[in-house]
Write a protein that holds these residues in place. Structure first.
Motif, PDB file in Angstrom:
ATOM      1  N   VAL A 139       0.815  -1.226   0.000  1.00  7.97           N
ATOM      2  CA  VAL A 139       0.000   0.000   0.000  1.00  7.97           C
ATOM      3  C   VAL A 139       0.846   1.273   0.000  1.00  7.97           C
ATOM      4  N   PHE A 140       2.161   1.145   0.071  1.00 12.15           N
ATOM      5  CA  PHE A 140       3.022   2.312   0.292  1.00 12.15           C
ATOM      6  C   PHE A 140       2.824   3.403  -0.761  1.00 12.15           C
ATOM      7  N   THR A 141       2.640   3.029  -2.018  1.00 11.19           N
ATOM      8  CA  THR A 141       2.568   4.026  -3.099  1.00 11.19           C
ATOM      9  C   THR A 141       1.134   4.263  -3.606  1.00 11.19           C
ATOM     10  N   MET A 142       0.144   3.738  -2.902  1.00 13.64           N
ATOM     11  CA  MET A 142      -1.225   3.795  -3.427  1.00 13.64           C
ATOM     12  C   MET A 142      -1.719   5.236  -3.612  1.00 13.64           C
ATOM     13  N   ASN A 143      -1.508   6.098  -2.620  1.00  7.47           N
ATOM     14  CA  ASN A 143      -2.007   7.473  -2.758  1.00  7.47           C
ATOM     15  C   ASN A 143      -1.207   8.258  -3.786  1.00  7.47           C
ATOM     16  N   ARG A 144       0.091   7.920  -3.936  1.00  4.61           N
ATOM     17  CA  ARG A 144       0.901   8.618  -4.942  1.00  4.61           C
ATOM     18  C   ARG A 144       0.473   8.275  -6.359  1.00  4.61           C
ATOM     19  N   GLU A 145      -0.254   7.171  -6.515  1.00  4.28           N
ATOM     20  CA  GLU A 145      -0.713   6.760  -7.844  1.00  4.28           C
ATOM     21  C   GLU A 145      -2.007   7.451  -8.256  1.00  4.28           C
ATOM     22  N   ILE A 146      -2.620   8.213  -7.338  1.00  2.00           N
ATOM     23  CA  ILE A 146      -3.839   8.970  -7.669  1.00  2.00           C
ATOM     24  C   ILE A 146      -3.436  10.282  -8.319  1.00  2.00           C
ATOM     25  N   ASP A 147      -4.053  10.610  -9.447  1.00  2.00           N
ATOM     26  CA  ASP A 147      -3.729  11.856 -10.143  1.00  2.00           C
ATOM     27  C   ASP A 147      -4.372  13.046  -9.425  1.00  2.00           C
ATOM     28  N   ILE A 148      -3.606  14.112  -9.277  1.00  2.00           N
ATOM     29  CA  ILE A 148      -4.167  15.355  -8.742  1.00  2.00           C
ATOM     30  C   ILE A 148      -5.033  15.976  -9.841  1.00  2.00           C
ATOM     31  N   PRO A 149      -6.274  16.382  -9.536  1.00  2.00           N
ATOM     32  CA  PRO A 149      -7.154  16.961 -10.561  1.00  2.00           C
ATOM     33  C   PRO A 149      -6.505  18.158 -11.247  1.00  2.00           C
ATOM     34  N   ILE A 150      -6.867  18.356 -12.504  1.00  2.00           N
ATOM     35  CA  ILE A 150      -6.320  19.482 -13.272  1.00  2.00           C
ATOM     36  C   ILE A 150      -6.677  20.800 -12.607  1.00  2.00           C
ATOM     37  N   VAL A 151      -7.895  20.875 -12.069  1.00  2.00           N
ATOM     38  CA  VAL A 151      -8.348  22.098 -11.389  1.00  2.00           C
ATOM     39  C   VAL A 151      -8.662  21.739  -9.928  1.00  2.00           C
ATOM     40  N   PRO A 152      -7.657  21.756  -9.031  1.00  2.00           N
ATOM     41  CA  PRO A 152      -7.887  21.390  -7.623  1.00  2.00           C
ATOM     42  C   PRO A 152      -8.476  22.564  -6.845  1.00  2.00           C
TER      43      PRO A 152
END
Length: 464
Positions: A139-152
């Motif tokens: 699970v170490f990299t799971m959140n890093r694999e989520i793309d940050i939205p273009i318009v956060p």
């Protein structure tokens, strides 16, 4: 069983103490984990030290320890300066101890020195164990694999409402040079101490229950000592972040090493202000990208229009001779149809020429009868019209005579002749005296001339 010399409890305790001092007279370096720690009003530090099995669950041994106030004041600041940490429960230490036995308080250790380098190594080992556990669980990299939205633009914030870092973050995010608008919601939580772990996890759980509302989550706090920030080297917090459905961005004030929380987050930045700057830059990049796409679309549309104009022109050139051929063919077809129509008409006319003589002999008497009837009706209409015209003329003559008499009676000259006058001001006939003021000049027309007058008194309203 032979009963020896009788001893009091105190005497036995003193024998035990003396035996210990004789058997263990020296100073020893001992590794142990702090199970409990507290300072009393006099400044002494009382600890409970334990040793656990390798699974870190069952305790193998336990003993009380003390650092007397004068020594503790020195060791406390020395330990913090070297490690950046304060002594706390769960920390492993290497302590220089002397065995002490008291007839009332029992066996304990008196600590005279600490080796900070051992604790630093233990903290690093603890961090590596957490990292290794997360990696083994996959699970170490799971959140890093989520793309940050273009318009956060919609931001959930995990921070303390009283933290200076939170205030700096909001100010920097709101007052940006581009004029971007962000929608933020604070999920208040302690950011250090024993309340940090349950508070942060509870905030993350609340955000997860309404994840569709937000684009990103930021975990922020202002700067602090290494001790304050060590609470983010926490397995439970890190695991919650790895399982989180939204990208998590951290800005928890580290200037040196990253915490485990930073390592598992989608994006780790140094400070809350840096997080705000990152979100603003994301918005700016999105705007630039949108403007670029707009220009590309515009160029593509113009290219398509130019290409289609060229195709239309080519089609027009090709269609002109085709249209001419089609028109020629249609003309020929129309000419053939006209000739067929003319020939057919001639045939019908030739056949119809045999009928007129017979029909003429029957039409003449019928026509005469129809004409005679129409003449009779016309004569009747003329008589009725003549009679109606005479009656209308007589009635109009009577009406005109009455109108003449009325006009004669209403003629201004005749009215004046009957004793009436007409009053005017500047050529305008006056119907009421209320409009006149003192000093106004008025003209009065009589049947035999006009008289000018000056108003001396204004008109008074009639009394009822």
């Amino acid at each position: 069983m032979t009963v020896g010399k009788k001893l009091t409890l105190t005497e036995l305790q003193l024998i035990i103490r003396d035996s210990l001092y004789l058997s263990l007279p020296g100073i020893y370096w001992v590794t142990a984990e702090i199970s409990e720690i507290k300072e009393n009003y006099a400044g002494h530090c009382y600890l409970e030290l334990v040793e656990k099995n390798q699974d870190e669950s069952n305790i193998r041994s336990r003993i009380k320890a003390v650092i007397w106030n004068k020594r503790y004041s020195f060791l406390k600041s020395y330990f913090v300066n070297i490690t950046g940490e304060t002594l706390k429960a769960g920390m492993k230490i290497l302590a220089k101890v002397k065995i002490d036995y008291h007839e009332i308080y029992g066996l304990s250790l008196v600590i005279s020195d600490l080796d900070p380098s051992f604790t630093i190594g233990e903290l690093a080992v603890k961090r590596q164990m957490i990292i290794r556990r997360l990696e083994e669980e996959g699970v170490f990299t799971m959140n890093r694999e989520i793309d940050i939205p273009i318009v956060p633009q919609k931001v959930a914030i995990v921070s303390s409402k009283n933290a200076a870092g939170y205030t700096d973050f909001i100010r920097h995010l709101t007052v940006n040079s581009y004029g971007y608008v962000f929608y933020t919601a604070l999920f208040d939580s302690a950011m250090q101490g024993e309340e940090a772990e349950p508070g942060i996890i509870s905030a993350l759980d609340r955000i997860a229950s309404m994840a569709e509302v937000f684009d990103v989550v930021v975990i922020i706090r202002g700067g602090g000592s290494q001790t304050d920030l060590s609470w983010f080297d926490n397995y439970n917090i890190a695991y919650h972040i790895t399982q989180f459905p939204l990208p998590v961005i951290t800005g928890i004030g580290h200037e040196k090493d990253l915490s485990v929380t930073d390592m598992v987050a989608c994006r780790a930045l140094k400070t809350p202000t840096a997080v705000a700057g990152f979100l603003i830059e994301c918005m700016n990049e999105a705007e630039i990208s949108i403007n670029g796409l707009s220009e590309e679309i515009k160029e593509s549309v113009n290219l398509i229009l130019d290409r289609n104009r060229s195709r239309l022109e080519t089609a027009r050139i090709k269609l002109i001779p085709t249209a001419r051929i089609m028109i020629s063919v249609i003309k020929e077809q129309l000419s053939d149809k006209i000739l067929d129509t003319v020939n057919t008409g001639k045939k019908y006319i030739a056949r119809a020429g045999l009928l007129p003589a017979d029909q003429l002999s029957r039409l003449r008497p019928a026509a005469k009868g129809y004409i005679s009837a129409r003449e009779s009706r016309i004569n009747q209409y003329m008589q009725n019209l003549r009679s109606s015209s005479l009656n209308s003329l007589r009635m109009n003559t009577v009406n005109i005579s009455g109108f003449e008499k009325t006009l004669t009676a209403l003629n201004p000259e005749n009215v004046l002749g009957r004793g009436y006058t007409i009053t005017s001001q500047n050529g305008r006939i006056l119907k009421k005296g209320a409009a006149l003021k003192k000093g106004d000049v008025i003209d009065t027309l009589f049947s035999d001339g006009t008289v000018s007058s000056i108003i001396k008194n204004e008109a008074e309203s009639p009394k009822h």
